[in-house]
Motif scaffolding. Structure first.
Motif, PDB file in Angstrom:
ATOM      1  N   ILE A 113       0.858  -1.185   0.000  1.00 57.91           N
ATOM      2  CA  ILE A 113       0.000   0.000   0.000  1.00 57.91           C
ATOM      3  C   ILE A 113       0.891   1.231   0.000  1.00 57.91           C
ATOM      4  O   ILE A 113       1.768   1.372   0.848  1.00 57.91           O
ATOM      5  N   SER A 114       0.661   2.098  -0.950  1.00 58.17           N
ATOM      6  CA  SER A 114       1.425   3.348  -1.029  1.00 58.17           C
ATOM      7  C   SER A 114       0.631   4.438  -0.329  1.00 58.17           C
ATOM      8  O   SER A 114      -0.493   4.754  -0.720  1.00 58.17           O
ATOM      9  N   GLY A 115       1.196   4.970   0.713  1.00 60.44           N
ATOM     10  CA  GLY A 115       0.498   5.990   1.477  1.00 60.44           C
ATOM     11  C   GLY A 115       0.508   7.341   0.790  1.00 60.44           C
ATOM     12  O   GLY A 115       1.485   7.750   0.168  1.00 60.44           O
ATOM     13  N   GLU A 130       1.287   2.596   4.931  1.00 53.04           N
ATOM     14  CA  GLU A 130      -0.055   2.330   5.425  1.00 53.04           C
ATOM     15  C   GLU A 130      -0.241   0.827   5.588  1.00 53.04           C
ATOM     16  O   GLU A 130       0.010   0.060   4.657  1.00 53.04           O
ATOM     17  N   LEU A 131      -0.693   0.428   6.781  1.00 56.22           N
ATOM     18  CA  LEU A 131      -0.917  -0.980   7.101  1.00 56.22           C
ATOM     19  C   LEU A 131      -2.392  -1.184   7.429  1.00 56.22           C
ATOM     20  O   LEU A 131      -2.986  -0.377   8.137  1.00 56.22           O
ATOM     21  N   PRO A 132      -3.008  -2.260   6.928  1.00 54.23           N
ATOM     22  CA  PRO A 132      -4.443  -2.479   7.165  1.00 54.23           C
ATOM     23  C   PRO A 132      -4.701  -3.035   8.563  1.00 54.23           C
ATOM     24  O   PRO A 132      -4.016  -3.947   9.022  1.00 54.23           O
ATOM     25  N   ALA A 133      -5.684  -2.491   9.226  1.00 57.04           N
ATOM     26  CA  ALA A 133      -6.047  -2.961  10.567  1.00 57.04           C
ATOM     27  C   ALA A 133      -6.803  -4.275  10.461  1.00 57.04           C
ATOM     28  O   ALA A 133      -7.677  -4.445   9.621  1.00 57.04           O
ATOM     29  N   GLY A 134      -6.442  -5.228  11.342  1.00 57.02           N
ATOM     30  CA  GLY A 134      -7.112  -6.517  11.358  1.00 57.02           C
ATOM     31  C   GLY A 134      -6.725  -7.447  10.241  1.00 57.02           C
ATOM     32  O   GLY A 134      -7.359  -8.495  10.088  1.00 57.02           O
ATOM     33  N   ASN A 135      -5.701  -7.118   9.447  1.00 61.75           N
ATOM     34  CA  ASN A 135      -5.254  -7.958   8.345  1.00 61.75           C
ATOM     35  C   ASN A 135      -3.787  -8.318   8.537  1.00 61.75           C
ATOM     36  O   ASN A 135      -3.032  -7.615   9.220  1.00 61.75           O
ATOM     37  N   LEU A 136      -3.399  -9.399   7.885  1.00 53.30           N
ATOM     38  CA  LEU A 136      -2.041  -9.903   8.022  1.00 53.30           C
ATOM     39  C   LEU A 136      -1.052  -9.001   7.291  1.00 53.30           C
ATOM     40  O   LEU A 136      -1.281  -8.607   6.150  1.00 53.30           O
ATOM     41  N   VAL A 137       0.049  -8.667   7.965  1.00 50.44           N
ATOM     42  CA  VAL A 137       1.134  -7.881   7.386  1.00 50.44           C
ATOM     43  C   VAL A 137       2.382  -8.764   7.361  1.00 50.44           C
ATOM     44  O   VAL A 137       2.769  -9.328   8.390  1.00 50.44           O
ATOM     45  N   GLU A 138       3.005  -8.887   6.213  1.00 48.35           N
ATOM     46  CA  GLU A 138       4.193  -9.721   6.057  1.00 48.35           C
ATOM     47  C   GLU A 138       5.337  -8.887   5.490  1.00 48.35           C
ATOM     48  O   GLU A 138       5.109  -8.015   4.643  1.00 48.35           O
ATOM     49  N   PHE A 139       6.559  -9.176   5.942  1.00 47.88           N
ATOM     50  CA  PHE A 139       7.737  -8.505   5.398  1.00 47.88           C
ATOM     51  C   PHE A 139       8.937  -9.435   5.492  1.00 47.88           C
ATOM     52  O   PHE A 139       8.928 -10.435   6.247  1.00 47.88           O
ATOM     53  N   GLU A 191      -7.574  -4.059  15.200  1.00 49.46           N
ATOM     54  CA  GLU A 191      -8.588  -3.289  14.470  1.00 49.46           C
ATOM     55  C   GLU A 191      -8.901  -1.968  15.165  1.00 49.46           C
ATOM     56  O   GLU A 191      -9.343  -1.017  14.519  1.00 49.46           O
ATOM     57  N   ALA A 192      -8.680  -1.908  16.472  1.00 48.72           N
ATOM     58  CA  ALA A 192      -8.978  -0.662  17.201  1.00 48.72           C
ATOM     59  C   ALA A 192      -8.013   0.458  16.850  1.00 48.72           C
ATOM     60  O   ALA A 192      -8.270   1.620  17.163  1.00 48.72           O
ATOM     61  N   PHE A 193      -6.887   0.146  16.186  1.00 52.60           N
ATOM     62  CA  PHE A 193      -5.896   1.161  15.847  1.00 52.60           C
ATOM     63  C   PHE A 193      -6.161   1.811  14.496  1.00 52.60           C
ATOM     64  O   PHE A 193      -5.353   2.624  14.034  1.00 52.60           O
ATOM     65  N   ALA A 194      -7.260   1.472  13.845  1.00 54.30           N
ATOM     66  CA  ALA A 194      -7.544   2.019  12.511  1.00 54.30           C
ATOM     67  C   ALA A 194      -7.693   3.524  12.555  1.00 54.30           C
ATOM     68  O   ALA A 194      -8.342   4.076  13.451  1.00 54.30           O
ATOM     69  N   GLY A 195      -7.078   4.185  11.591  1.00 54.77           N
ATOM     70  CA  GLY A 195      -7.172   5.635  11.482  1.00 54.77           C
ATOM     71  C   GLY A 195      -6.190   6.405  12.332  1.00 54.77           C
ATOM     72  O   GLY A 195      -6.322   7.625  12.451  1.00 54.77           O
ATOM     73  N   ARG A 196      -5.194   5.729  12.924  1.00 51.43           N
ATOM     74  CA  ARG A 196      -4.238   6.411  13.808  1.00 51.43           C
ATOM     75  C   ARG A 196      -2.817   6.081  13.376  1.00 51.43           C
ATOM     76  O   ARG A 196      -2.538   4.998  12.871  1.00 51.43           O
ATOM     77  N   PRO A 197      -1.881   7.024  13.575  1.00 57.74           N
ATOM     78  CA  PRO A 197      -0.463   6.753  13.268  1.00 57.74           C
ATOM     79  C   PRO A 197       0.256   6.156  14.474  1.00 57.74           C
ATOM     80  O   PRO A 197      -0.040   6.479  15.630  1.00 57.74           O
ATOM     81  N   PHE A 198       1.202   5.279  14.202  1.00 59.68           N
ATOM     82  CA  PHE A 198       2.005   4.657  15.242  1.00 59.68           C
ATOM     83  C   PHE A 198       3.436   4.509  14.741  1.00 59.68           C
ATOM     84  O   PHE A 198       3.685   4.464  13.532  1.00 59.68           O
ATOM     85  N   GLY A 199       4.342   4.422  15.691  1.00 59.48           N
ATOM     86  CA  GLY A 199       5.733   4.160  15.352  1.00 59.48           C
ATOM     87  C   GLY A 199       5.975   2.664  15.291  1.00 59.48           C
ATOM     88  O   GLY A 199       5.752   1.958  16.270  1.00 59.48           O
ATOM     89  N   LEU A 200       6.435   2.178  14.149  1.00 56.08           N
ATOM     90  CA  LEU A 200       6.714   0.759  13.978  1.00 56.08           C
ATOM     91  C   LEU A 200       8.211   0.530  14.163  1.00 56.08           C
ATOM     92  O   LEU A 200       9.035   1.085  13.433  1.00 56.08           O
ATOM     93  N   ILE A 222      -2.172   3.308  10.253  1.00 56.56           N
ATOM     94  CA  ILE A 222      -3.064   2.157  10.280  1.00 56.56           C
ATOM     95  C   ILE A 222      -4.387   2.561   9.633  1.00 56.56           C
ATOM     96  O   ILE A 222      -5.033   3.513  10.087  1.00 56.56           O
ATOM     97  N   VAL A 223      -4.756   1.867   8.565  1.00 60.51           N
ATOM     98  CA  VAL A 223      -5.955   2.224   7.805  1.00 60.51           C
ATOM     99  C   VAL A 223      -6.933   1.067   7.847  1.00 60.51           C
ATOM    100  O   VAL A 223      -6.578  -0.080   8.144  1.00 60.51           O
ATOM    101  N   GLU A 224      -8.176   1.364   7.541  1.00 60.03           N
ATOM    102  CA  GLU A 224      -9.240   0.356   7.475  1.00 60.03           C
ATOM    103  C   GLU A 224      -9.595   0.138   6.018  1.00 60.03           C
ATOM    104  O   GLU A 224     -10.011   1.070   5.322  1.00 60.03           O
ATOM    105  N   LEU A 225      -9.440  -1.082   5.551  1.00 60.12           N
ATOM    106  CA  LEU A 225      -9.698  -1.397   4.157  1.00 60.12           C
ATOM    107  C   LEU A 225     -11.190  -1.440   3.894  1.00 60.12           C
ATOM    108  O   LEU A 225     -11.976  -1.928   4.721  1.00 60.12           O
TER     109      LEU A 225
END
Length: 285
Positions: A78-80, A86-95, A154-163, A188-191
Motif C-alpha cells: 500500500i502506497s500511502g 499504510e498498514l491495514p487494521a485486522g489484516n495480516l502484514v508480512e515482510f 482493528e482498534a488502531f484504525a485511522g491512527r499513526p504509530f511508530g513501527l 493504520i488504515v481500514e480497508l
C-alpha cells in the motif's frame, strides 16, 4: 595606668578563650564543616549517577559495522498518500528482512521482534508482537533472509504509530548486536470491503448450481408429464411386412385402406377346371 596594664594582660587571654572555648564559634565551625561534607556527598552522588548512566548506555547493544540489513514489505503493498507506510487494521502484514555479512567471521541471527510505539515518544510501547527465534548462522560474504508477519489491532484504525523492528544477532566471540531494521511512523488504515476473487468465484459456483438444479427439475417434470398422458397409440401397419417397407410417409387414409385390405379374408384359390366350369355355368344361364 594599672587598669591599662590589667586590660593589656587579660585581653589576649580573653581572645584565646573565645577562639577555643566559645560555643558560638564552635557551632559556626561545625556548620561550615557540615556544608563541606554535604557538598562533597552531592558531588559523589552526581558522579555515581553519571557513571551508572554511562554504563547503561554502553550496555545497550548496537549494530555491527560488518553487517547490512534491508527490509521489504510483501503483504500488503500500500502506497500511502501522506508519505508514510499504510498498514491495514485486522489484516495480516508480512515482510522480509535481508542480512548481509561483510565481515570475516560468522554471525548468528537469533531473534526478530516488532512493536508499535507512541509516535511522539518511541520509548513508550503501544503493542508488542511475537518475538521469533531463528538461530541461523551466516558465513562471511553470505546473505540470509528472514520472514516475519503480524496483525495490527482493528482498534488502531485511522491512527499513526511508530513501527519498530529489531534484529538481534551475535558473532562467534559472543558480542551481542541489535539493529533497528525499521523505525518509522506508519499509518493504520481500514480497508474497504470489496468484491474479491474468492467471493466472485463463490457466487459463480452458486449460480451454476442453481442452473443445474433448474435443468434437472425441468427434465423430471417433463418425464412425469409424459407418464401421466400415457403412451401414444400406435397405428398398425399390417400383420406382416416381409419387405420391411416404411409406411410412415404415407397419408393416414391410404395407410388405413391398406390395413383394411390386408385384414379382409382372401377368396379360396380355385383350380382352372373349377373356374372353367363356373364360367360355362354362367353362360348357360
Amino acid at each position: 595606668m594599672k587598669n591599662f596594664i590589667v586590660l593589656a594582660v587579660l585581653l589576649p587571654a580573653l581572645i584565646l578563650a573565645l577562639d577555643k572555648g566559645s560555643p558560638l564559634v564552635a557551632r559556626a565551625e561545625e556548620d561550615d564543616a557540615d556544608d563541606e561534607i554535604v557538598d562533597v556527598e552531592g558531588e559523589s552522588d552526581e558522579s555515581s549517577v553519571t557513571e551508572e548512566g554511562g554504563e547503561e548506555e554502553e550496555a545497550q547493544p548496537r549494530a555491527s559495522p560488518d553487517a547490512d540489513t534491508t527490509i521489504l514489505f510483501t503483504r500488503p503493498v500500500i502506497s500511502g498518500t501522506s508519505g508514510n507506510l499504510e498498514l491495514p487494521a485486522g489484516n495480516l502484514v508480512e515482510f522480509l528482512v535481508g542480512f548481509t555479512n561483510k565481515g570475516s567471521q560468522d554471525f548468528m541471527l537469533e531473534t526478530l521482534e516488532a512493536s508499535f510505539r507512541y509516535p511522539v515518544d518511541f520509548s513508550f510501547y503501544i503493542q508488542n508482537f511475537s518475538t521469533i527465534a531463528y538461530n541461523r548462522a551466516v558465513k562471511p560474504n553470505h546473505e540470509a533472509t528472514l520472514a516475519y508477519s503480524f496483525i495490527p489491532a482493528e482498534a488502531f484504525a485511522g491512527r499513526p504509530f511508530g513501527l519498530n523492528i529489531n534484529l538481534n544477532y551475535r558473532d562467534l566471540a559472543g558480542n551481542v548486536f541489535q539493529e533497528a531494521v525499521y523505525n518509522e511512523t506508519v499509518q493504520i488504515v481500514e480497508l474497504e470491503e470489496g468484491l474479491d476473487g474468492e467471493t466472485f468465484f463463490l457466487y459463480v459456483f452458486m449460480a451454476a448450481c442453481v442452473v443445474l438444479m433448474l435443468v434437472v427439475g425441468q427434465q423430471f417434470l417433463y418425464s412425469l408429464g409424459r407418464k401421466r398422458v400415457g403412451k401414444k397409440p400406435v397405428v398398425e401397419t399390417g400383420t406382416s411386412n416381409p419387405n420391411d417397407v416404411d409406411y410412415d410417409w404415407l397419408p393416414k387414409e391410404t395407410l388405413n385402406h391398406i390395413n383394411k385390405k390386408e385384414r379382409s379374408p382372401r377368396a379360396p384359390k380355385q383350380s382352372p377346371r373349377q373356374r372353367k366350369a363356373k364360367r360355362s355355368a354362367g353362360s348357360d344361364d
